[in-house]
Design an enzyme around this catalytic site. Structure first.
Site, short mmCIF file in Angstrom:
data_model
loop_
_atom_site.label_atom_id
_atom_site.label_comp_id
_atom_site.label_asym_id
_atom_site.label_seq_id
_atom_site.Cartn_x
_atom_site.Cartn_y
_atom_site.Cartn_z
CE LYS A 22 33.43 34.02 48.66
NZ LYS A 22 34.55 34.35 47.80
CB CYS A 118 35.62 41.74 46.61
SG CYS A 118 34.24 40.74 47.14
NE ARG A 123 41.05 40.22 45.00
CZ ARG A 123 39.97 39.50 45.33
NH1 ARG A 123 38.78 39.93 45.02
NH2 ARG A 123 40.10 38.32 45.92
CG ASP A 307 38.01 36.90 53.36
OD1 ASP A 307 38.07 35.77 52.87
OD2 ASP A 307 38.58 37.90 52.85
NE ARG A 399 31.03 37.31 44.09
CZ ARG A 399 32.29 37.70 44.32
NH1 ARG A 399 32.57 38.94 44.63
NH2 ARG A 399 33.28 36.81 44.25
C1 EPZ Z 1 41.55 34.73 48.47
O1 EPZ Z 1 41.79 35.78 47.55
C2 EPZ Z 1 40.09 34.84 48.85
N1 EPZ Z 1 39.28 34.65 47.66
C3 EPZ Z 1 39.81 36.22 49.46
O2 EPZ Z 1 38.47 36.19 49.95
C4 EPZ Z 1 40.72 36.42 50.67
O3 EPZ Z 1 40.56 37.75 51.13
C5 EPZ Z 1 42.18 36.19 50.27
O4 EPZ Z 1 42.33 34.89 49.66
C6 EPZ Z 1 43.11 36.24 51.48
O5 EPZ Z 1 42.73 35.27 52.41
C7 EPZ Z 1 39.09 33.39 47.20
O6 EPZ Z 1 39.58 32.43 47.77
C8 EPZ Z 1 38.23 33.25 45.98
P1 EPZ Z 1 45.71 36.20 47.89
P2 EPZ Z 1 43.17 35.78 46.70
O7 EPZ Z 1 46.27 35.76 46.59
O8 EPZ Z 1 43.60 34.40 46.45
C9 EPZ Z 1 48.85 39.65 46.95
C10 EPZ Z 1 36.25 36.81 50.14
O9 EPZ Z 1 35.79 37.78 50.77
N2 EPZ Z 1 49.10 38.91 45.69
O10 EPZ Z 1 45.93 35.37 49.12
O11 EPZ Z 1 42.97 36.71 45.56
C11 EPZ Z 1 47.49 40.30 46.99
O12 EPZ Z 1 47.52 41.58 46.40
C12 EPZ Z 1 37.48 37.01 49.29
O13 EPZ Z 1 35.81 35.62 50.18
C13 EPZ Z 1 50.14 39.31 44.86
O14 EPZ Z 1 50.83 40.28 45.14
O15 EPZ Z 1 44.15 36.47 47.76
C14 EPZ Z 1 47.21 40.37 48.46
O16 EPZ Z 1 47.84 41.53 49.01
C15 EPZ Z 1 37.90 38.46 49.18
N3 EPZ Z 1 50.37 38.62 43.71
C16 EPZ Z 1 47.91 39.14 49.04
O17 EPZ Z 1 48.83 38.73 48.05
C17 EPZ Z 1 49.62 37.52 43.36
O18 EPZ Z 1 49.89 36.91 42.30
C18 EPZ Z 1 46.99 37.99 49.35
O19 EPZ Z 1 46.26 37.71 48.19
C19 EPZ Z 1 48.57 37.12 44.21
C20 EPZ Z 1 48.34 37.82 45.38
#
Ligand code: EPZ
Length: 419
Positions: A22, A118, A123, A307, A399
């Site tokens: 996904k 989610c 986020r 995840d 999803r």
């Molecule tokens: C991706 O989300 C995945 N979603 C998530 O999977 C997954 O949990 C996550 O990566 C971590 O592996 C998709 O790929 C669509 P991040 P993403 O940016 O990109 C902080 C699922 O179940 N952060 O790596 O949104 C954030 O708060 C979903 O398939 C900032 O602070 O995750 C978090 O604590 C759920 N500022 C950490 O970084 C930002 O600008 C990691 O978030 C961006 C993120």
């Protein structure tokens, strides 16, 4: 509303073939907008998030077609920018924000509603905007919409991510692919789907090196062209079936995987007492007897994936001993415990750590999926519980999991989907 009804206690055994990932599909689909010619994508999973992306691109006027085997042809070259993508569709998932990087990268401007996804924490997208601004774009978030504009085009830059972010790493790669000059992303995420996207961009004529490490170099290309790309397998779907195999004391082979990508899952399941046998592009998981407790700390790849934390928590609910689950990525990713408690899970939450006292067995109950992976946790719990479990909110599961009912039935689970 559809729901799943599971009669627990059946050992899972047999083979399950894992589909495309996904979180790779929802990055590569918008990436085709960087290309001047049609691209063909293979192994795109039949899941709700992909269907939403298909609708978004169609609504934008991008020629897109697909087959039932998950082969997509998307012609970014034929796309003529004409207003923002439909807000109602964009809000249905998190990954719609990759349209920002793709449209900014190709046209120097982008206007996309803030994403959905989610409900597992704040986020924020500050690191995405930091990257776009470093590349020369003016960005603002107003009225629930992100606007990015680079009137004199994007220029390569050195960007150090304050936090390891999959989304920001991907969005910056997309924006940098056609920028003037070279971009270096430091403290980049290393997930396999980052490598997958880099492989796509390079197949289309780009020059991305270092993906899979924490320093990614993107040399801006004059243009990107059509290409063929098959996306990688879904690591979290595979992990979910592996966890379910252990939870039901079964014997399951997950096929079409890259075992290396599943190392954190395999190692943790071995700690619980499972046998994990790798064989080329498949992994066999065998479990006799009750799982032993294990401690989980979610971390960016190659750490234990956040995840998989929720389905793993269901297994640890019946493990022998006390398990400590530390969720370091998402501050709101323990909602599934409210529902697991209804089935008998004995857990107390202290900040970002859940302390699970393993019980002998869970009992079936009526429960609700609050997000995608919480749904996976409830399925694992329903499979191992004594009696019947009814799960509502399964639109969350749809999803990100394809052919769930058919796959689990083929493995011997007693479950049915009631529309
Ligand atoms: C991706 O989300 C995945 N979603 C998530 O999977 C997954 O949990 C996550 O990566 C971590 O592996 C998709 O790929 C669509 P991040 P993403 O940016 O990109 C902080 C699922 O179940 N952060 O790596 O949104 C954030 O708060 C979903 O398939 C900032 O602070 O995750 C978090 O604590 C759920 N500022 C950490 O970084 C930002 O600008 C990691 O978030 C961006 C993120």
């Amino acid at each position: 509303m559809a729901r799943l009804v599971i009669t627990g206690g059946k050992r899972l055994s047999g083979k399950v073939s894992i589909g495309g990932r996904k979180n790779s599909a929802v990055a590569v689909m918008p990436a085709t907008l960087l290309c001047q010619e049609p691209c063909t994508l293979e192994n795109i999973p039949d899941i709700e998030d992909v269907q939403v992306y298909r609708s978004i691109l169609k609504a934008m006027g991008v020629p897109i077609s697909h087959t039932s085997e998950g082969r997509y042809t998307i012609d970014g070259g034929a796309y003529v920018p004409d207003g923002p993508p439909p807000h109602d569709l964009v809000k249905k998932m998190r990954a719609s924000y990759y349209l920002l990087g793709a449209l900014l990268g190709r046209y120097g401007r982008a206007e996309v509603a803030l994403p959905g996804g989610c409900d597992i924490g704040q986020r924020p997208i500050d690191q995405h905007l930091k990257g776009f601004r470093a590349l020369g774009a003016e960005c603002e978030v107003e009225g629930g919409t992100v606007r990015a504009l680079a009137p004199s085009g994007l220029r390569g830059a050195n960007i150090y991510l304050d936090v390891v972010s999959v989304g920001a790493t991907i969005n910056i790669m997309l924006a940098a692919a056609l920028a003037q000059g070279t971009t270096v992303i430091e403290n980049a995420a290393k997930e396999p789907h980052i490598v997958d996207l880099a492989n796509f961009i390079n197949a289309a004529g780009g020059r991305v090196t270092g993906a899979g490490t924490d320093v990614i170099r993107v040399v801006g290309a004059e243009a990107l062209y059509g290409c063929n790309h098959a996306i990688i397998f879904d690591e979290i779907q595979a992990a979910t079936y592996m966890i379910a195999a252990v939870a039901t004391r079964g014997d399951v082979v997950v096929e079409n995987v890259i075992p290396k990508h599943l190392d954190p899952i395999s190692a943790k399941l071995q700690e619980t007492g499972a046998q994990v046998l790798e064989n080329g592009d498949s992994i066999r998981v065998i479990m006799d007897g009750r799982a032993k407790a294990a401690n989980i700390k979610t971390l960016p790849y190659p750490g234990f994936p956040t995840d998989a934390q929720q389905p793993m928590s269901a297994l640890l609910s019946v493990a022998e001993g006390t398990s400590y689950v530390s969720e370091t990525i998402w501050e709101g990713r323990f909602k599934h415990f409210e529902e697991l408690r209804r089935m008998g899970t004995d857990v107390r939450i202290e900040g970002r750590t859940a302390i699970i006292e393993g019980v002998e067995e869970l009992t079936g109950a009526s429960v609700r999926a609050t997000d995608l992976r919480a749904g996976a946790a409830l399925i694992v719990a329903g499979l191992l519980a004594h009696g019947d479990t009814e799960i509502t909110g399964i639109e969350h599961i749809d999803r990100g999991y394809e052919h769930t009912t058919e796959n689990l039935q083929a493995l011997g689970a007693q479950l049915r989907r009631v529309e």
